[in-house]
Motif scaffolding. Structure first.
Motif, PDB file in Angstrom:
ATOM      1  N   ARG A  62       0.478  -1.563  -0.016  1.00  0.00           N
ATOM      2  CA  ARG A  62      -0.247   0.184  -0.048  1.00  0.00           C
ATOM      3  C   ARG A  62       0.842   1.627   0.097  1.00  0.00           C
ATOM      4  NH1 ARG A  62      -1.083   1.805   5.358  1.00  0.00           N
ATOM      5  NH2 ARG A  62      -0.139   0.511   7.270  1.00  0.00           N
ATOM      6  N   GLY A  63       0.035   2.745  -0.449  1.00  0.00           N
ATOM      7  CA  GLY A  63       0.786   3.795  -0.086  1.00  0.00           C
ATOM      8  C   GLY A  63       1.887   3.822  -1.382  1.00  0.00           C
ATOM      9  N   PHE A  64       3.235   4.037  -0.813  1.00  0.00           N
ATOM     10  CA  PHE A  64       3.976   4.516  -1.832  1.00  0.00           C
ATOM     11  C   PHE A  64       4.833   3.440  -2.721  1.00  0.00           C
ATOM     12  CE2 PHE A  64       8.746   5.150  -2.665  1.00  0.00           C
ATOM     13  CZ  PHE A  64       8.928   6.285  -3.809  1.00  0.00           C
ATOM     14  N   LEU A  65       4.755   1.936  -1.063  1.00  0.00           N
ATOM     15  CA  LEU A  65       5.426   0.907  -2.209  1.00  0.00           C
ATOM     16  C   LEU A  65       4.626   0.540  -3.171  1.00  0.00           C
ATOM     17  CD1 LEU A  65       7.577  -0.520  -2.045  1.00  0.00           C
ATOM     18  CD2 LEU A  65       6.566  -1.856   0.088  1.00  0.00           C
ATOM     19  N   ALA A  66       3.344   0.799  -2.965  1.00  0.00           N
ATOM     20  CA  ALA A  66       2.383   0.408  -3.966  1.00  0.00           C
ATOM     21  C   ALA A  66       2.520   0.882  -5.102  1.00  0.00           C
ATOM     22  CB  ALA A  66       1.092   0.108  -3.018  1.00  0.00           C
ATOM     23  N   ILE A  67       2.874   1.920  -5.074  1.00  0.00           N
ATOM     24  CA  ILE A  67       3.291   3.295  -6.275  1.00  0.00           C
ATOM     25  C   ILE A  67       4.048   2.483  -7.122  1.00  0.00           C
ATOM     26  CG2 ILE A  67       3.544   5.701  -6.807  1.00  0.00           C
ATOM     27  CD1 ILE A  67       1.684   6.175  -4.990  1.00  0.00           C
ATOM     28  N   VAL A  68       5.330   2.591  -6.634  1.00  0.00           N
ATOM     29  CA  VAL A  68       6.653   2.298  -6.747  1.00  0.00           C
ATOM     30  C   VAL A  68       6.552   0.575  -7.745  1.00  0.00           C
ATOM     31  CG1 VAL A  68       8.801   1.742  -6.213  1.00  0.00           C
ATOM     32  CG2 VAL A  68       7.842   3.918  -5.448  1.00  0.00           C
ATOM     33  N   PHE A  69       5.655  -0.010  -7.481  1.00  0.00           N
ATOM     34  CA  PHE A  69       5.375  -1.145  -7.714  1.00  0.00           C
ATOM     35  C   PHE A  69       5.040  -1.238  -9.026  1.00  0.00           C
ATOM     36  CE2 PHE A  69       7.046  -3.851  -4.823  1.00  0.00           C
ATOM     37  CZ  PHE A  69       7.125  -5.199  -5.314  1.00  0.00           C
ATOM     38  N   GLN A  70       3.085  -0.360  -9.165  1.00  0.00           N
ATOM     39  CA  GLN A  70       2.682  -0.360 -10.629  1.00  0.00           C
ATOM     40  C   GLN A  70       2.874   0.944 -11.389  1.00  0.00           C
ATOM     41  OE1 GLN A  70      -1.359   0.975  -9.367  1.00  0.00           O
ATOM     42  NE2 GLN A  70      -0.642   0.766  -6.967  1.00  0.00           N
ATOM     43  N   HIS A  71       4.722   1.438 -11.301  1.00  0.00           N
ATOM     44  CA  HIS A  71       5.129   2.175 -12.004  1.00  0.00           C
ATOM     45  C   HIS A  71       6.121   1.046 -13.096  1.00  0.00           C
ATOM     46  CE1 HIS A  71       7.743   6.047 -13.361  1.00  0.00           C
ATOM     47  NE2 HIS A  71       8.506   5.198 -13.784  1.00  0.00           N
ATOM     48  N   GLU A  72       6.854   0.176 -11.988  1.00  0.00           N
ATOM     49  CA  GLU A  72       7.558  -0.961 -12.618  1.00  0.00           C
ATOM     50  C   GLU A  72       6.839  -2.025 -13.589  1.00  0.00           C
ATOM     51  OE1 GLU A  72      10.995   0.064 -12.437  1.00  0.00           O
ATOM     52  OE2 GLU A  72      10.366   2.348 -11.420  1.00  0.00           O
ATOM     53  N   LEU A  73       5.618  -2.412 -13.098  1.00  0.00           N
ATOM     54  CA  LEU A  73       4.938  -3.259 -13.502  1.00  0.00           C
ATOM     55  C   LEU A  73       4.599  -2.872 -15.094  1.00  0.00           C
ATOM     56  CD1 LEU A  73       2.640  -4.663 -10.816  1.00  0.00           C
ATOM     57  CD2 LEU A  73       4.685  -5.954 -12.274  1.00  0.00           C
ATOM     58  N   ASP A  74       3.816  -1.218 -15.351  1.00  0.00           N
ATOM     59  CA  ASP A  74       3.467  -0.447 -16.367  1.00  0.00           C
ATOM     60  C   ASP A  74       5.285  -0.766 -17.357  1.00  0.00           C
ATOM     61  OD1 ASP A  74       1.483   0.386 -15.773  1.00  0.00           O
ATOM     62  OD2 ASP A  74       1.675   2.585 -15.860  1.00  0.00           O
ATOM     63  N   HIS A  75       6.121  -0.467 -16.826  1.00  0.00           N
ATOM     64  CA  HIS A  75       7.019  -0.616 -17.869  1.00  0.00           C
ATOM     65  C   HIS A  75       7.178  -2.013 -18.294  1.00  0.00           C
ATOM     66  CE1 HIS A  75       9.837   2.564 -17.292  1.00  0.00           C
ATOM     67  NE2 HIS A  75       9.639   2.547 -15.841  1.00  0.00           N
ATOM     68  N   LEU A  76       6.712  -2.865 -17.727  1.00  0.00           N
ATOM     69  CA  LEU A  76       6.910  -4.860 -18.176  1.00  0.00           C
ATOM     70  C   LEU A  76       5.611  -4.131 -19.747  1.00  0.00           C
ATOM     71  CD1 LEU A  76       7.577  -6.668 -14.885  1.00  0.00           C
ATOM     72  CD2 LEU A  76       8.651  -5.924 -16.522  1.00  0.00           C
ATOM     73  N   ASN A  77       4.910  -3.574 -19.183  1.00  0.00           N
ATOM     74  CA  ASN A  77       4.070  -3.673 -19.880  1.00  0.00           C
ATOM     75  C   ASN A  77       3.709  -2.342 -21.162  1.00  0.00           C
ATOM     76  OD1 ASN A  77       2.565  -5.709 -19.258  1.00  0.00           O
ATOM     77  ND2 ASN A  77       1.744  -4.581 -17.793  1.00  0.00           N
ATOM     78  N   GLY A  78       4.899  -1.706 -21.379  1.00  0.00           N
ATOM     79  CA  GLY A  78       5.120  -0.368 -23.041  1.00  0.00           C
ATOM     80  C   GLY A  78       4.722   0.516 -22.263  1.00  0.00           C
ATOM     81  N   ILE A  79       4.161   1.145 -20.725  1.00  0.00           N
ATOM     82  CA  ILE A  79       3.698   1.945 -20.185  1.00  0.00           C
ATOM     83  C   ILE A  79       4.660   2.909 -19.902  1.00  0.00           C
ATOM     84  CG2 ILE A  79       1.870   2.913 -18.761  1.00  0.00           C
ATOM     85  CD1 ILE A  79       0.572   0.121 -19.523  1.00  0.00           C
TER      86      ILE A  79
END
Length: 193
Positions: free
Chosen positions: A144-161
């Motif tokens: 949750r919080g900042f950690l959840a945001i960081v993960f979503q940012h990195e996961l986006d990179h795996l999907n070309g976003i």
């Protein structure tokens, strides 16, 4: 040792590709790369080493940022209790998330983006993620919080976003409504027949 020279910048084609799954158990080559990626974050967060090698500080890194088309990410940051957390994962994915959204007030940045991009980047406030560690063991975490945001940012990179793809074009500071608020407004606007 990885440096900023190894990090591809916006406009590079690898940042717009959907990355391939990593075979589990991971190969020695994939494990070495994941370790080097974490080492980069450690070095980038050490002021002396970062200055010596001209590293920008980072809290996350995805393999496509190194021109490697594989589903691999590393995250290194502290949680709300200032406890250091490190995750190095193969094939990470979100398996559930909150309806509630959040964003960083200061906006997001990226090691692959050499400019400031102002605006609100909407993210889920809480996520449950799954992936595989260096030993090929399945890992499931609630974030949750900042950690959840960081993960979503990195996961986006795996999907070309890229993070700025999520910023509202006409109004970059528009705070998006949570999905349940949109439903409530629509119900109020349209009378039931």
């Amino acid at each position: 040792m990885l440096t900023m020279k190894d990090v591809v910048r916006e406009g590079h084609s690898s940042l717009r590709k959907i990355a391939n799954e990593v075979e589990i158990p991971p190969s020695e080559e994939d494990k070495q790369l994941l370790n080097k990626m974490m080492e980069f974050l450690v070095h980038s967060q050490d002021p002396e080493i970062a200055e010596k090698y001209d590293l920008r500080p980072g809290v996350g890194l995805a393999a496509p940022q190194l021109n490697v088309n594989k589903r691999m990410i590393v995250v290194r940051t502290t949680d709300q209790n200032e406890e250091l957390l490190e995750y190095a994962l193969f094939n990470p994915k979100i398996i559930s998330h909150s309806i509630e959204t959040t964003h960083l007030e200061s906006g997001e940045g990226c090691l692959s983006v050499d400019r400031e991009v102002p605006g609100i980047v909407p993210r889920y406030a809480r996520v449950k993620i799954e992936g595989y560690d260096l030993n090929g063991e399945k890992v499931v975490k609630r974030l949750r919080g900042f950690l959840a945001i960081v993960f979503q940012h990195e996961l986006d990179h795996l999907n070309g976003i890229m993070f700025y793809d999520r910023i509202e074009g006409d109004d970059p500071y528009k705070v998006p409504l949570p999905p349940n608020e949109i439903i409530k407004r629509n119900e109020q606007d349209s009378p039931l027949s």
